[in-house]
Every structure is written in C-alpha cells, then in structure tokens.
Motif scaffolding. Sequence first.
Motif, PDB file in Angstrom:
ATOM      1  N   LEU A  62      -3.153 -17.390   1.049  1.00 45.72           N
ATOM      2  CA  LEU A  62      -4.473 -17.413   0.419  1.00 45.72           C
ATOM      3  C   LEU A  62      -5.163 -16.064   0.524  1.00 45.72           C
ATOM      4  N   VAL A  63      -5.066 -15.432   1.687  1.00 46.47           N
ATOM      5  CA  VAL A  63      -5.688 -14.121   1.883  1.00 46.47           C
ATOM      6  C   VAL A  63      -5.088 -13.104   0.916  1.00 46.47           C
ATOM      7  N   ASP A  64      -3.756 -13.079   0.828  1.00 45.01           N
ATOM      8  CA  ASP A  64      -3.090 -12.129  -0.059  1.00 45.01           C
ATOM      9  C   ASP A  64      -3.454 -12.371  -1.520  1.00 45.01           C
ATOM     10  N   GLN A  65      -3.534 -13.640  -1.908  1.00 43.88           N
ATOM     11  CA  GLN A  65      -3.873 -13.947  -3.289  1.00 43.88           C
ATOM     12  C   GLN A  65      -5.323 -13.567  -3.597  1.00 43.88           C
ATOM     13  N   LEU A  66      -6.199 -13.752  -2.636  1.00 49.06           N
ATOM     14  CA  LEU A  66      -7.589 -13.365  -2.842  1.00 49.06           C
ATOM     15  C   LEU A  66      -7.706 -11.857  -3.004  1.00 49.06           C
ATOM     16  N   LEU A  67      -7.038 -11.097  -2.150  1.00 48.58           N
ATOM     17  CA  LEU A  67      -7.076  -9.642  -2.255  1.00 48.58           C
ATOM     18  C   LEU A  67      -6.446  -9.165  -3.566  1.00 48.58           C
ATOM     19  N   ALA A  68      -5.349  -9.817  -3.974  1.00 44.95           N
ATOM     20  CA  ALA A  68      -4.712  -9.447  -5.240  1.00 44.95           C
ATOM     21  C   ALA A  68      -5.641  -9.741  -6.415  1.00 44.95           C
ATOM     22  N   GLY A  69      -6.370 -10.853  -6.335  1.00 41.21           N
ATOM     23  CA  GLY A  69      -7.328 -11.181  -7.389  1.00 41.21           C
ATOM     24  C   GLY A  69      -8.445 -10.164  -7.479  1.00 41.21           C
ATOM     25  N   LEU A  70      -8.906  -9.702  -6.336  1.00 35.57           N
ATOM     26  CA  LEU A  70      -9.943  -8.674  -6.330  1.00 35.57           C
ATOM     27  C   LEU A  70      -9.421  -7.385  -6.954  1.00 35.57           C
ATOM     28  N   GLU A  71      -8.157  -7.060  -6.703  1.00 33.25           N
ATOM     29  CA  GLU A  71      -7.555  -5.876  -7.313  1.00 33.25           C
ATOM     30  C   GLU A  71      -7.538  -6.008  -8.831  1.00 33.25           C
ATOM     31  N   ARG A  72      -7.133  -7.176  -9.310  1.00 36.00           N
ATOM     32  CA  ARG A  72      -7.069  -7.379 -10.756  1.00 36.00           C
ATOM     33  C   ARG A  72      -8.446  -7.327 -11.400  1.00 36.00           C
ATOM     34  N   GLN A  73      -9.457  -7.695 -10.632  1.00 37.68           N
ATOM     35  CA  GLN A  73     -10.824  -7.664 -11.151  1.00 37.68           C
ATOM     36  C   GLN A  73     -11.491  -6.309 -10.924  1.00 37.68           C
ATOM     37  N   ARG A  74     -10.685  -5.321 -10.528  1.00 39.82           N
ATOM     38  CA  ARG A  74     -11.176  -3.966 -10.279  1.00 39.82           C
ATOM     39  C   ARG A  74     -12.218  -3.919  -9.182  1.00 39.82           C
ATOM     40  N   ARG A  75     -11.982  -4.736  -8.155  1.00 38.66           N
ATOM     41  CA  ARG A  75     -12.810  -4.694  -6.946  1.00 38.66           C
ATOM     42  C   ARG A  75     -11.876  -4.468  -5.753  1.00 38.66           C
ATOM     43  N   PRO A  76     -11.161  -3.340  -5.771  1.00 39.25           N
ATOM     44  CA  PRO A  76     -10.105  -3.130  -4.781  1.00 39.25           C
ATOM     45  C   PRO A  76     -10.624  -2.748  -3.407  1.00 39.25           C
ATOM     46  N   ALA A  77      -9.775  -2.949  -2.431  1.00 42.52           N
ATOM     47  CA  ALA A  77     -10.009  -2.450  -1.084  1.00 42.52           C
ATOM     48  C   ALA A  77      -8.918  -1.432  -0.783  1.00 42.52           C
ATOM     49  N   SER A  78      -9.213  -0.495   0.085  1.00 42.29           N
ATOM     50  CA  SER A  78      -8.211   0.500   0.437  1.00 42.29           C
ATOM     51  C   SER A  78      -7.017  -0.170   1.100  1.00 42.29           C
ATOM     52  N   ARG A  79      -5.867   0.489   1.020  1.00 37.66           N
ATOM     53  CA  ARG A  79      -4.669  -0.076   1.632  1.00 37.66           C
ATOM     54  C   ARG A  79      -4.849  -0.254   3.131  1.00 37.66           C
ATOM     55  N   SER A  80      -5.508   0.704   3.765  1.00 35.99           N
ATOM     56  CA  SER A  80      -5.715   0.594   5.212  1.00 35.99           C
ATOM     57  C   SER A  80      -6.586  -0.607   5.552  1.00 35.99           C
ATOM     58  N   SER A 285     -15.972   6.044   6.425  1.00 35.61           N
ATOM     59  CA  SER A 285     -16.647   6.753   5.346  1.00 35.61           C
ATOM     60  C   SER A 285     -15.681   7.625   4.557  1.00 35.61           C
ATOM     61  N   VAL A 286     -14.549   8.004   5.177  1.00 37.27           N
ATOM     62  CA  VAL A 286     -13.553   8.842   4.512  1.00 37.27           C
ATOM     63  C   VAL A 286     -12.253   8.064   4.399  1.00 37.27           C
ATOM     64  N   GLN A 287     -11.735   7.953   3.179  1.00 35.76           N
ATOM     65  CA  GLN A 287     -10.508   7.211   2.955  1.00 35.76           C
ATOM     66  C   GLN A 287      -9.310   8.164   2.982  1.00 35.76           C
ATOM     67  N   PRO A 288      -8.147   7.680   3.422  1.00 31.77           N
ATOM     68  CA  PRO A 288      -6.942   8.505   3.382  1.00 31.77           C
ATOM     69  C   PRO A 288      -6.624   8.921   1.959  1.00 31.77           C
ATOM     70  N   PRO A 289      -6.003  10.069   1.760  1.00 34.32           N
ATOM     71  CA  PRO A 289      -5.676  10.539   0.410  1.00 34.32           C
ATOM     72  C   PRO A 289      -4.865   9.504  -0.361  1.00 34.32           C
ATOM     73  N   GLY A 290      -5.212   9.366  -1.653  1.00 38.81           N
ATOM     74  CA  GLY A 290      -4.457   8.461  -2.513  1.00 38.81           C
ATOM     75  C   GLY A 290      -4.917   7.032  -2.456  1.00 38.81           C
ATOM     76  N   GLU A 291      -5.877   6.694  -1.572  1.00 42.18           N
ATOM     77  CA  GLU A 291      -6.348   5.310  -1.487  1.00 42.18           C
ATOM     78  C   GLU A 291      -7.658   5.176  -2.233  1.00 42.18           C
ATOM     79  N   THR A 292      -7.891   3.969  -2.729  1.00 45.58           N
ATOM     80  CA  THR A 292      -9.144   3.667  -3.407  1.00 45.58           C
ATOM     81  C   THR A 292     -10.083   2.998  -2.450  1.00 45.58           C
ATOM     82  N   ALA A 293     -11.354   3.269  -2.592  1.00 47.33           N
ATOM     83  CA  ALA A 293     -12.341   2.697  -1.679  1.00 47.33           C
ATOM     84  C   ALA A 293     -12.696   1.293  -2.094  1.00 47.33           C
TER      85      ALA A 293
END
Length: 293
Positions: A62-80, A285-293
């Motif tokens: 459920l957690v993974d599907q929720l995070l994947a849904g947020l990604e598809r809705q352009r509400r991503p979280a950083s990989r970290s 406040s600072v994200q690793p290179p290549g990650e989206t906030a």
Amino acid sequence: MRSIKYKRGTSLCTHLAISCILLVGSPALAVSGPDEPIVGELMELSGLTEQIPRLPDEYMTLVDQLLAGLERQRRPASRSLRREIRQSFVDALTPEHLQSDIRSRLLKSLHPEATLAAMSWLRSDVGKKITTAEVSASSAENRVQFATFFLQLQLERPAPERLQLVRRIEEIAQGSQMATEAWEAIVAAVARALESEYRTTNPQNKKNLEEYLASMRGSVKGMFEQGRLFQGLFTYRTLADEELKAYAEFLETPAGRDVTQTVNRAVQGSAIDAIQSIKPPRSKSVQPPGETA
C-alpha cells in the motif's frame, strides 16, 4: 438486493482497495482467558499465526502504491525520502512486534463465554475448511489467482444467493471499514513525511498534496466495500453454499459476532498504533543531485 457495477480498467484507488482487502483478510476467530497457551493454540487453529507475518508486506504494498500514485500525479518525493518512508514502515511493522502485541490484546479483551463456541467452530469440519480457505486466499501465491478471478467477475456475475451470503459475512467482519481505517493511517503517516519535505522546498506542494489526498478519500471507502465482496467471493469459492451459510449463521450468533470483532480490533489496532507511532523524517533543505524535491 444491491447490484455490483463493474468498470473497465483499474484506477489507483482500485489497486489500493484490492491490496488493502488482501491485507485485512477475512474474519478471524480466537479465544479469551488468562491461559496464554490456550490463546496461542486458538491463534494456530484460526490461521492467525500464519496471517500475521504477512501483514507487513501487505502494508508495504500500500505504501509503495501510494508513493507511485503521487509520482504519477506529479507530486513526487525525493528518492532518499521514499527510502526513509519505506524503512520507517518496515521498522514499525515487524512480524515479531505484531505477533506479541496482538496476542497481548487478545488476552486482555476476549471473553471466556465466547471461548467454547469459538473452539467448537474451529474444530468442526466446516470450521477447518473455512480457516484453510481464508489462510490460502491471503497467501502470496494466490494473488495472481485473485487478479484472474477479479477479471472473470467483470464478465460473469455471481449468483445472487452466493453474493448475499458473502454480504452477511462482511456485515459481521466489517472488513471495508477496517480497510478504510488502515488506508487512512497509511495516508496520514506518508503525508506527515511529505509535508516535512515540502515545507522546505515548495509550500504550494503541501497544499496540492492535501487536495489530492482529500479527493482520494472520497472514493476509497466505496472501492473497499465493493472490493470486500470480490475478496469474499474469491476466498470461499471452493465452499458449498450450505457450508458458507453455516459460517454466516455462526458469525451472526452473539458469540460469533463478539469473538470475530474483538480479534479484528486487536489485529487492526496493533498495526494502526504501530503506524501512528512513526515519526516524520528530518527535512532536508538540500536534495542530492538528480533527485526531485
């Protein structure tokens, strides 16, 4: 009698509903009393001992599907942050903790009067068949079979009599309500973690997240209610109507209703309390290179 409406395709809410249905499972029976070995024996007879170790993986789905849904809705979280969120659930929902906590809750909350009825049912031929069906249906091996069965239901409607028996069982088990509560707990924990990051990156993302989750809440309950019927039809598909009727009649007795709902509250309460204890990760406040906030 209400009819089941089928739709082509599956949305994020449908996938989440099906996963949470598998997670919540079927009504479990156990026993009360000060004798811990008796409670342990009844957990074995009811299949609860086999089902508890599967709960963490189902919640993580459920957690993974929720995070994947947020990604598809352009509400991503950083990989970290996604890794931190997943690990926080893994740490909170250990099989060892759930097993111990559920057993403790059962020792405190089940009533001795319901013990004899539960033991009689679990040891009967029909009771054993019910337990076997419920344990088997929640196994990883049966997920593919359930997906196939779900598609078949869209093409061929179940017999009204069969559907009514499943509805009687669901009325006692309250599985859709439990699934909704589990979903809400997961959403709240993930939202707390995402809010921590959005607060330092883009405040507008926080508002968008709240609006998106609110829109999903309006539809998941209905999805769970329908999904529970699908799961019930799948779980008991090998049982005769007479056997399923005997099960429904037992659940509708005072003892059956009391034991079923008490055990379900113990399982649900243990998992939700663990999820609610998860602390949001420290914001960065600072994200690793290549990650989206």
